[in-house]
Design a protein around this motif. Structure first.
Motif, PDB file in Angstrom:
ATOM      1  N   ALA A 174      24.671  28.679  40.418  1.00 56.56           N
ATOM      2  CA  ALA A 174      25.483  27.524  40.307  1.00 56.56           C
ATOM      3  C   ALA A 174      26.140  27.880  38.698  1.00 56.56           C
ATOM      4  CB  ALA A 174      24.807  26.187  39.970  1.00 56.56           C
ATOM      5  N   ARG A 175      25.566  28.441  37.887  1.00 57.41           N
ATOM      6  CA  ARG A 175      26.050  28.950  36.637  1.00 57.41           C
ATOM      7  C   ARG A 175      27.040  30.031  36.632  1.00 57.41           C
ATOM      8  NH1 ARG A 175      20.881  28.150  35.015  1.00 57.41           N
ATOM      9  NH2 ARG A 175      20.647  30.338  34.668  1.00 57.41           N
ATOM     10  N   HIS A 176      26.647  31.067  37.684  1.00 55.77           N
ATOM     11  CA  HIS A 176      27.208  32.272  37.494  1.00 55.77           C
ATOM     12  C   HIS A 176      27.627  32.443  39.217  1.00 55.77           C
ATOM     13  CE1 HIS A 176      25.641  32.834  33.517  1.00 55.77           C
ATOM     14  NE2 HIS A 176      24.384  32.723  33.935  1.00 55.77           N
ATOM     15  N   PRO A 177      28.532  32.035  39.492  1.00 53.21           N
ATOM     16  CA  PRO A 177      28.895  32.260  40.869  1.00 53.21           C
ATOM     17  C   PRO A 177      29.487  33.578  41.352  1.00 53.21           C
ATOM     18  CG  PRO A 177      30.587  30.828  40.108  1.00 53.21           C
ATOM     19  CD  PRO A 177      29.498  30.833  38.974  1.00 53.21           C
ATOM     20  N   LEU A 178      29.002  33.994  42.444  1.00 53.95           N
ATOM     21  CA  LEU A 178      29.502  35.296  42.899  1.00 53.95           C
ATOM     22  C   LEU A 178      30.369  35.323  44.096  1.00 53.95           C
ATOM     23  CD1 LEU A 178      26.629  38.203  42.580  1.00 53.95           C
ATOM     24  CD2 LEU A 178      28.970  38.268  41.860  1.00 53.95           C
ATOM     25  N   LYS A 179      31.505  35.254  44.004  1.00 52.66           N
ATOM     26  CA  LYS A 179      32.681  35.122  44.757  1.00 52.66           C
ATOM     27  C   LYS A 179      33.634  36.137  44.744  1.00 52.66           C
ATOM     28  CE  LYS A 179      32.098  30.098  44.961  1.00 52.66           C
ATOM     29  NZ  LYS A 179      32.714  28.722  44.862  1.00 52.66           N
ATOM     30  N   GLN A 180      33.732  36.816  43.774  1.00 52.74           N
ATOM     31  CA  GLN A 180      34.976  37.687  43.749  1.00 52.74           C
ATOM     32  C   GLN A 180      34.616  39.032  42.888  1.00 52.74           C
ATOM     33  OE1 GLN A 180      38.546  35.479  42.733  1.00 52.74           O
ATOM     34  NE2 GLN A 180      37.489  34.813  40.782  1.00 52.74           N
ATOM     35  N   PRO A 181      35.059  39.981  43.008  1.00 57.26           N
ATOM     36  CA  PRO A 181      34.724  41.195  41.883  1.00 57.26           C
ATOM     37  C   PRO A 181      34.744  40.861  40.499  1.00 57.26           C
ATOM     38  CG  PRO A 181      36.147  42.004  43.654  1.00 57.26           C
ATOM     39  CD  PRO A 181      36.181  40.401  44.035  1.00 57.26           C
ATOM     40  N   SER A 182      35.432  40.013  40.247  1.00 57.54           N
ATOM     41  CA  SER A 182      35.466  39.888  38.689  1.00 57.54           C
ATOM     42  C   SER A 182      34.247  39.070  38.265  1.00 57.54           C
ATOM     43  CB  SER A 182      36.681  38.900  38.035  1.00 57.54           C
ATOM     44  OG  SER A 182      37.164  37.717  39.063  1.00 57.54           O
ATOM     45  N   ASP A 183      33.811  38.216  39.132  1.00 59.04           N
ATOM     46  CA  ASP A 183      32.586  37.627  38.735  1.00 59.04           C
ATOM     47  C   ASP A 183      31.524  38.409  38.184  1.00 59.04           C
ATOM     48  OD1 ASP A 183      33.934  35.423  39.262  1.00 59.04           O
ATOM     49  OD2 ASP A 183      33.309  34.917  41.411  1.00 59.04           O
ATOM     50  N   ALA A 185      31.215  40.519  35.993  1.00 65.81           N
ATOM     51  CA  ALA A 185      31.006  40.428  34.604  1.00 65.81           C
ATOM     52  C   ALA A 185      30.320  39.370  33.944  1.00 65.81           C
ATOM     53  CB  ALA A 185      32.641  40.228  33.926  1.00 65.81           C
ATOM     54  N   GLN A 186      30.061  38.334  34.519  1.00 67.62           N
ATOM     55  CA  GLN A 186      29.095  37.521  34.016  1.00 67.62           C
ATOM     56  C   GLN A 186      27.760  37.344  34.449  1.00 67.62           C
ATOM     57  OE1 GLN A 186      30.381  35.290  31.845  1.00 67.62           O
ATOM     58  NE2 GLN A 186      32.576  36.511  32.214  1.00 67.62           N
ATOM     59  N   GLN A 187      27.478  38.589  35.170  1.00 70.56           N
ATOM     60  CA  GLN A 187      25.952  38.722  35.892  1.00 70.56           C
ATOM     61  C   GLN A 187      24.978  39.372  35.031  1.00 70.56           C
ATOM     62  OE1 GLN A 187      25.570  36.965  38.521  1.00 70.56           O
ATOM     63  NE2 GLN A 187      28.047  36.130  38.356  1.00 70.56           N
ATOM     64  N   THR A 188      23.771  39.114  34.905  1.00 67.01           N
ATOM     65  CA  THR A 188      22.652  40.031  34.464  1.00 67.01           C
ATOM     66  C   THR A 188      22.100  40.636  35.956  1.00 67.01           C
ATOM     67  OG1 THR A 188      22.126  38.634  32.648  1.00 67.01           O
ATOM     68  CG2 THR A 188      20.727  40.240  33.387  1.00 67.01           C
ATOM     69  N   LEU A 189      21.774  41.947  35.790  1.00 68.67           N
ATOM     70  CA  LEU A 189      21.237  42.747  36.995  1.00 68.67           C
ATOM     71  C   LEU A 189      19.924  42.947  36.765  1.00 68.67           C
ATOM     72  CD1 LEU A 189      24.270  45.342  37.785  1.00 68.67           C
ATOM     73  CD2 LEU A 189      23.956  42.981  38.551  1.00 68.67           C
ATOM     74  N   ILE A 190      19.246  42.623  37.642  1.00 66.75           N
ATOM     75  CA  ILE A 190      17.684  42.793  37.605  1.00 66.75           C
ATOM     76  C   ILE A 190      17.394  44.110  38.476  1.00 66.75           C
ATOM     77  CG2 ILE A 190      15.540  41.881  37.954  1.00 66.75           C
ATOM     78  CD1 ILE A 190      16.505  39.208  37.586  1.00 66.75           C
ATOM     79  N   ALA A 209      33.216  49.780  40.148  1.00 61.74           N
ATOM     80  CA  ALA A 209      31.857  49.556  39.200  1.00 61.74           C
ATOM     81  C   ALA A 209      31.650  48.049  38.839  1.00 61.74           C
ATOM     82  CB  ALA A 209      32.095  50.329  37.796  1.00 61.74           C
ATOM     83  N   LEU A 210      30.588  47.663  38.948  1.00 64.51           N
ATOM     84  CA  LEU A 210      30.168  46.170  38.823  1.00 64.51           C
ATOM     85  C   LEU A 210      30.359  45.641  37.163  1.00 64.51           C
ATOM     86  CD1 LEU A 210      26.916  45.954  40.784  1.00 64.51           C
ATOM     87  CD2 LEU A 210      29.208  45.629  41.582  1.00 64.51           C
ATOM     88  N   ASN A 211      30.228  46.534  36.310  1.00 63.57           N
ATOM     89  CA  ASN A 211      30.582  46.255  34.880  1.00 63.57           C
ATOM     90  C   ASN A 211      29.840  44.814  34.475  1.00 63.57           C
ATOM     91  OD1 ASN A 211      32.308  48.462  34.387  1.00 63.57           O
ATOM     92  ND2 ASN A 211      34.047  47.505  35.318  1.00 63.57           N
ATOM     93  N   ALA A 212      28.774  44.789  34.918  1.00 60.01           N
ATOM     94  CA  ALA A 212      27.825  43.219  34.602  1.00 60.01           C
ATOM     95  C   ALA A 212      27.634  43.187  33.095  1.00 60.01           C
ATOM     96  CB  ALA A 212      26.472  43.524  35.240  1.00 60.01           C
ATOM     97  N   ARG A 213      27.409  42.000  32.704  1.00 60.24           N
ATOM     98  CA  ARG A 213      27.319  41.516  31.252  1.00 60.24           C
ATOM     99  C   ARG A 213      26.034  42.047  30.833  1.00 60.24           C
ATOM    100  NH1 ARG A 213      26.101  35.375  30.321  1.00 60.24           N
ATOM    101  NH2 ARG A 213      24.347  36.000  31.359  1.00 60.24           N
ATOM    102  N   GLY A 233      18.745  36.564  36.177  1.00 61.76           N
ATOM    103  CA  GLY A 233      19.691  37.322  36.666  1.00 61.76           C
ATOM    104  C   GLY A 233      19.636  37.189  38.182  1.00 61.76           C
ATOM    105  N   VAL A 234      20.461  38.136  38.642  1.00 68.76           N
ATOM    106  CA  VAL A 234      20.288  38.509  40.242  1.00 68.76           C
ATOM    107  C   VAL A 234      19.710  39.726  40.502  1.00 68.76           C
ATOM    108  CG1 VAL A 234      22.643  39.657  39.834  1.00 68.76           C
ATOM    109  CG2 VAL A 234      21.937  38.600  42.070  1.00 68.76           C
ATOM    110  N   ALA A 235      19.058  39.536  41.591  1.00 65.84           N
ATOM    111  CA  ALA A 235      18.104  40.954  41.994  1.00 65.84           C
ATOM    112  C   ALA A 235      18.693  41.068  43.398  1.00 65.84           C
ATOM    113  CB  ALA A 235      16.649  40.703  42.057  1.00 65.84           C
TER     114      ALA A 235
END
Length: 293
Positions: A174-183, A185-190, A209-213, A233-235
């Motif tokens: 809800a805080r960090h939706p994943l709907k498009q590639p630019s999203d 940049a707001q993710q934390t990858l686990i 490239a994901l270029n996660a935060r 984060g997202v796993a």
């Protein structure tokens, strides 16, 4: 020319007497008479050609030669006992010593051990590790592995195919939706394992490239899933192993779609005719368990 070694049957009496500093105490430990211990020590000293004990009224002490003889005699008996334990556990024991990840043990196998015992009569001795154990170099019989065969010098049987999906808590999505590639940049990858970068595999399949935060690194799947359940984060979750987390609501999949995985779940074992029937019983049970997860 080296002298012939003394009979190995003298060693238990010698080692017991050396450690207990008493023929009588050694006799009690070995369930023989003190005279039997005394006779074996005399025979041993005669074969060695050296005095191994200083006999005093109320004490028994090793000579310098006796101390050196004790060092390798005790080591010899220890190696024999350890070797016998390994041999008997592998070929004579009724217990299967099996390795698996902590997540697999805690979430899948341990809650169902009573069912395994009731249906097959098998007893498992479970060893948990985040890394693949070499069955040939230790006392393990088998392992439940997530991976891709073959494993040299080991047998393997397929348990279940695997699929993957992106997961996080409902609040995280809800805080960090994943709907498009630019999203991204707001993710934390686990990361769930250090030796394999599953996120790099995802990048390769997406073509960008994901270029996660941020990124969080863990060396076990269990720790990674706990981090995801904590909303960190997202796993990348593996199914069917993680179905219970979704049913409980602790985690949510980004979409309903599951993605095929090149790796799968396997029962890996040492070649052992004595335990072949036990391996088969365990394999059948594991397949039923995974089909119901």
């Amino acid at each position: 020319m080296p002298l012939p070694s003394p009979p190995i049957q003298y060693l238990p009496a010698f080692v017991a007497a050396a450690e207990l500093r008493s023929f009588k105490a050694a006799a009690d430990q070995l369930h023989v008479t003190p005279s039997a211990i005394s006779q074996q020590i005399k025979s041993l000293e005669a074969r060695v050609g050296l005095t191994l004990f200083r006999r005093q009224a109320k004490d028994l002490q090793l000579t310098q030669a006796g101390l050196r003889f004790y060092e390798f005699a005790a080591d010899t008996l220890h190696r024999y006992t350890r070797g016998w334990d390994d041999f008997s556990g592998q070929f004579l024991g009724s217990t299967l010593r099996i390795s698996m990840t902590g997540y697999m043990a805690n979430r899948v196998i341990i809650p169902r051990l009573a069912d395994l015992k009731a249906r097959t009569g098998l007893t498992l001795e479970i060893f948990t590790s985040s890394y693949q154990q070499d069955l040939q170099s230790n006392q393990l019989d088998a392992a439940i592995r997530f991976g891709t065969p073959p494993w040299p010098l080991h047998q393997h049987e397929h348990i279940a195919d695997a699929t993957t999906a992106l997961v996080a808590t409902p609040a995280y999505f809800a805080r960090h939706p994943l709907k498009q590639p630019s999203d991204w940049a707001q993710q934390t990858l686990i990361h769930a394992r250090r030796r394999t970068n599953d996120w790099q595999t995802l990048e390769d399949s997406l073509g960008y490239a994901l270029n996660a935060r941020d990124e969080l690194l863990f060396d076990s799947y269990e720790a990674a899933m706990e981090a995801a359940c904590a909303g960190l984060g997202v796993a990348i979750a593996t199914f069917p192993m993680t179905n219970a987390e979704l049913r409980s609501g602790r985690l949510q999949a980004r979409t309903e779609r599951r993605y095929p995985c090149a790796e799968g779940f396997y029962l890996v074992s040492k070649p052992n005719d004595h335990k072949a029937r036990d391996y088969q019983a365990l394999l059948t049970w594991l397949r039923e368990v995974f089909s119901g997860l």
